[in-house]
Design an enzyme around this catalytic site. Structure first.
Site, mmCIF file in Angstrom:
data_model
loop_
_atom_site.group_PDB
_atom_site.id
_atom_site.type_symbol
_atom_site.label_atom_id
_atom_site.label_comp_id
_atom_site.label_asym_id
_atom_site.label_seq_id
_atom_site.Cartn_x
_atom_site.Cartn_y
_atom_site.Cartn_z
ATOM 1 N N LYS A 138 0.848 -1.202 0.000
ATOM 2 C CA LYS A 138 0.000 0.000 0.000
ATOM 3 C C LYS A 138 0.884 1.253 0.000
ATOM 4 C CE LYS A 138 -3.835 -2.486 2.150
ATOM 5 N NZ LYS A 138 -4.649 -2.787 3.344
ATOM 6 N N ASP A 186 -11.040 2.887 4.318
ATOM 7 C CA ASP A 186 -11.385 1.467 4.209
ATOM 8 C C ASP A 186 -12.905 1.263 4.172
ATOM 9 O OD1 ASP A 186 -9.453 -0.525 3.917
ATOM 10 O OD2 ASP A 186 -8.833 -0.440 6.016
ATOM 11 N N GLN A 241 -4.667 -1.750 9.657
ATOM 12 C CA GLN A 241 -4.595 -3.074 9.022
ATOM 13 C C GLN A 241 -5.159 -4.132 9.972
ATOM 14 O OE1 GLN A 241 -3.723 -3.492 5.855
ATOM 15 N NE2 GLN A 241 -3.970 -5.705 5.885
HETATM 16 N N1 GUN Z 1 -7.006 -7.017 6.154
HETATM 17 C C1 GUN Z 1 -7.378 -7.737 5.075
HETATM 18 N N2 GUN Z 1 -7.933 -6.938 4.147
HETATM 19 C C2 GUN Z 1 -7.905 -5.686 4.652
HETATM 20 C C3 GUN Z 1 -8.336 -4.416 4.155
HETATM 21 O O1 GUN Z 1 -8.868 -4.260 3.049
HETATM 22 N N3 GUN Z 1 -8.127 -3.360 4.982
HETATM 23 C C4 GUN Z 1 -7.556 -3.491 6.206
HETATM 24 N N4 GUN Z 1 -7.401 -2.402 6.941
HETATM 25 N N5 GUN Z 1 -7.146 -4.649 6.698
HETATM 26 C C5 GUN Z 1 -7.328 -5.740 5.917
#
Ligand code: GUN
Length: 294
Positions: A52, A119, A96
């Site tokens: 990311k 998100d 995350q």
């Molecule tokens: N863990 C697995 N997929 C995601 C996501 O799209 N966002 C976040 N913050 N954590 C994750």
């Protein structure tokens, strides 16, 4: 069979975002700034967050990675979130998941300022999504919608079967595919661990979206000819023949299912790269909304 090439489409989207950022910079405007918080040392989570941050650099965003030890208390994390909420330079941030067991995930997600929740996990944003209001759509479902749109996949009146009811993928996907419009207007069945005889349901599906995390779960016998197959699974399966010691494996038995499918996403290179591209897109939207408030 058409491969839904998430690597290509995500690159196209990143190029589109990069050119918007160039224009922002040329106008002397602030560029989008994404922060990502990671608690602990989970290998997969660290890889995702690193991707990311790298993607931010690629499109010209600013990025901040906040690494906290696995022993972090809930209070310490909530404090960090409050700092990010009030930090004017940050347009959007993500926590995350998963979080260590001492931390209540729901409480944490509810502390994120909804205007920075790129998100789309805050109940306010999730509720808006369910009510067809403009909001941040969670990145993985948003990426799947974008793939369906760019490949002009018909969803109107189709039977979509979603496998898995996670808050991140299955649940929002089931809502989005049933919404008015396109992609949407589907008749949706949401299946999960308590579903009986799942193969009797999947075999009736025009579109299958599998977000289960069980490698090679979906077999050719479970799929009808011409179905559209979206594989969200990204499980690390140990493999000594691979330099990393594992291979990323999807939920779908690709070799056999692809022979019956009309469209199918590969793993890797399907939904995964789309998730990152749509997180960038949400961050760009967050910046534009902040600019309008300035
Ligand atoms: N863990 C697995 N997929 C995601 C996501 O799209 N966002 C976040 N913050 N954590 C994750």
């Amino acid at each position: 069979m058409t491969l839904l090439d998430g690597r290509k489409v995500s690159n196209d989207i990143k190029n589109e975002i990069a050119s918007e950022v160039d224009q922002m910079r040329a106008r002397g405007e602030k560029v989008p700034h994404l922060a990502a918080v990671i608690v602990g040392n989970d290998g997969a989570s660290l890889t995702y967050v690193a991707s990311k941050v790298k993607a931010c650099e690629r499109v010209g965003f600013e990025s901040t990675m906040v690494r906290l030890p696995h022993t972090t208390s809930e209070l310490e994390l909530l404090q960090k979130i409050k700092e990010l909420n009030t930090n004017e330079s940050i347009d959007g941030f993500i926590i995350q998941l998963p979080l260590p067991p001492q931390i209540n995930t729901q409480k944490v997600l509810m502390t994120v300022d909804p205007s920075k929740d790129v998100d789309g996990f805050h109940p306010e944003n999730f509720g808006k999504m369910a009510l067809d209001m403009s909001t941040f759509i969670p990145a993985t479902p948003f990426g799947i919608l974008e793939l369906l749109e760019r490949y002009k996949v018909e969803t109107n009146g189709k039977h979509t079967v979603v496998i898995g009811r996670s808050h991140i993928v299955g649940r929002p996907m089931s809502i989005l595919m049933g919404r008015k419009g396109w992609p949407g207007n589907s008749t949706v069945t949401l299946t999960h661990s308590h579903t009986k005889n799942i193969e009797e349901i999947t075999v009736q599906a025009d579109i299958i979206i599998s977000a289960l995390g069980v490698p090679n779960f979906l077999k050719a016998e479970m799929v009808k000819d011409g179905a559209v197959i979206i594989d969200v699974g990204i499980t690390r399966v140990p493999d000594d023949n691979h330099p990393k010691g594992y291979v990323i494996t999807g939920d779908v038995d690709f070799e056999n299912v692809s022979k019956k499918a009309s469209f199918i996403t590969p793993v890797p290179g399907g939904v995964g790269p789309m998730t990152i591209a749509m997180l960038l897109k949400n961050t760009l939207i967050a910046r534009e909304q902040r600019k309008n408030k300035d």
